[in-house]
Design an enzyme around this catalytic site. Structure first.
Site, PDB file in Angstrom:
ATOM      1  N   ASP A  67       4.825  -1.549  11.487  1.00 35.15           N
ATOM      2  CA  ASP A  67       5.225  -0.423  10.652  1.00 35.15           C
ATOM      3  C   ASP A  67       4.154   0.663  10.690  1.00 35.15           C
ATOM      4  O   ASP A  67       2.992   0.407  11.000  1.00 35.15           O
ATOM      5  CB  ASP A  67       5.452  -0.868   9.202  1.00 35.15           C
TER       6      ASP A  67
ATOM      7  N   ASN B  70       3.871  -9.041   6.732  1.00 36.87           N
ATOM      8  CA  ASN B  70       2.676  -8.265   6.405  1.00 36.87           C
ATOM      9  C   ASN B  70       2.628  -7.941   4.919  1.00 36.87           C
ATOM     10  O   ASN B  70       1.575  -8.060   4.273  1.00 36.87           O
ATOM     11  CB  ASN B  70       2.638  -6.975   7.223  1.00 36.87           C
TER      12      ASN B  70
END
Length: 303
Positions: free
Chosen positions: A275, A71
């Site tokens: 996350d 990411n």
């Protein structure tokens, strides 16, 4: 002179990052004239390394790590006018993006396939001022999963997420979501909401079988059931890929939208690509075919 950058998260995959760095570097050196290896030491490093590589106009950026590191690499490239080709060497616990793209989950196999890899164009999602390539999760289950520690992930792998998620499955608290999806407005109480770019969510490769990596849509699933029995009945449907048609879920595909809660005093935090992410509200949109990514030659028809 061709150049590539290899970004390595040495703490991903049970400290195996360093073990595969030499093989990855040697393999990439057979493909490019120059290979620069960058090791992350803290959150945000992979994003900065990728952004710098784009501004140096290198041919390709490869990320070796889990979904969170991937990411970061995507976020580093997303806003750049010139975006290098992007490669993933999965080294995390779940590796959703690698699963969706047909990339071998074994790091050595993923490295050895690179010389014969082809490229595909990949949609990415934008959420507020950031980006995602996999999934946004909101609700009690992702809140529980975020408590999974590095040691637990190393010892139990993906099972650690299921253990923590199962603990939250019996939680009755839900959130009063307000969803603005293109031209449609929906209000719904739920303990879990997912917005995905690809078909793989949390290791379930068939959770959203209708989602494709380049279809130009975000895909939303809202868990409708409020009782434990509703949630239990949903489990086999998740495994079999029948989630979108299940009576216990609400499914929509959309190009842009906004997710918020109707209770202004309620603070709800999202989970983005594994996350902790932004607090609601979230402004969302799909960026069609925004990244050119390496996939196995045998997966030229990857969805």
């Amino acid at each position: 002179m061709t150049k590539a950058v290899l970004i390595v998260n040495p703490s991903s995959g049970g400290e195996k990052g360093k073990e595969y760095t030499v093989l990855a570097q040697e393999t990439l050196e057979s493909m490019y004239d120059s290979v620069s290896v960058k090791e992350t030491a803290k959150g945000g490093d992979a994003e900065q390394f990728a952004k710098a590589a784009a501004r140096e106009r290198v041919e390709a950026v490869f990320v070796m790590g889990g979904d969170g590191t991937v990411n970061e690499g995507i976020c580093g490239l997303a806003e750049e006018e010139y975006r290098p080709k992007f490669g993933i060497i999965p080294l995390g616990t779940v590796n959703d993006v690698g699963r969706a793209l047909g990339i071998p989950l074994n790091p050595e196999a993923a490295i050895r396939m690179l010389p014969k890899a082809i490229t595909k164009e990949l949609d990415i999602g934008k959420v507020n001022d950031s980006y995602f390539i996999d999934v946004i999760a909101i609700g009690k289950i992702p809140e529980a999963v975020k408590n999974v520690g590095t040691e637990q992930k190393t010892r139990l792998g993906a099972l650690a997420y299921f253990i923590e998620g199962a603990k939250a499955f019996n939680v009755s608290q839900s959130y009063p979501f307000k969803l603005t999806l293109d031209d449609e407005v929906i209000e719904h109480e739920s303990i879990l909401l997912l917005i995905a770019v690809t078909n793989s969510v949390g290791g379930f490769e068939n959770m959203l079988p209708q989602a494709k990596i380049d279809d130009g849509y975000l895909h939303l699933i809202v868990l409708k059931g409020s009782t434990l029995m509703d949630k239990v009945k949903l489990i086999p449907k998740v495994i079999q890929g029948n989630t979108a048609e299940a009576n216990e879920t609400l499914y929509r595909k959309f190009k842009s939208g906004k997710i918020t809660v109707t209770d202004e005093d309620m603070e709800v935090i999202s989970n983005i690509d594994g996350d902790e992410g932004d607090k609601l509200p979230l402004a969302l949109q799909i960026l069609p075919r925004h990244i050119t990514i390496f996939v196995p030659e045998s997966k030229s028809s990857v969805k």
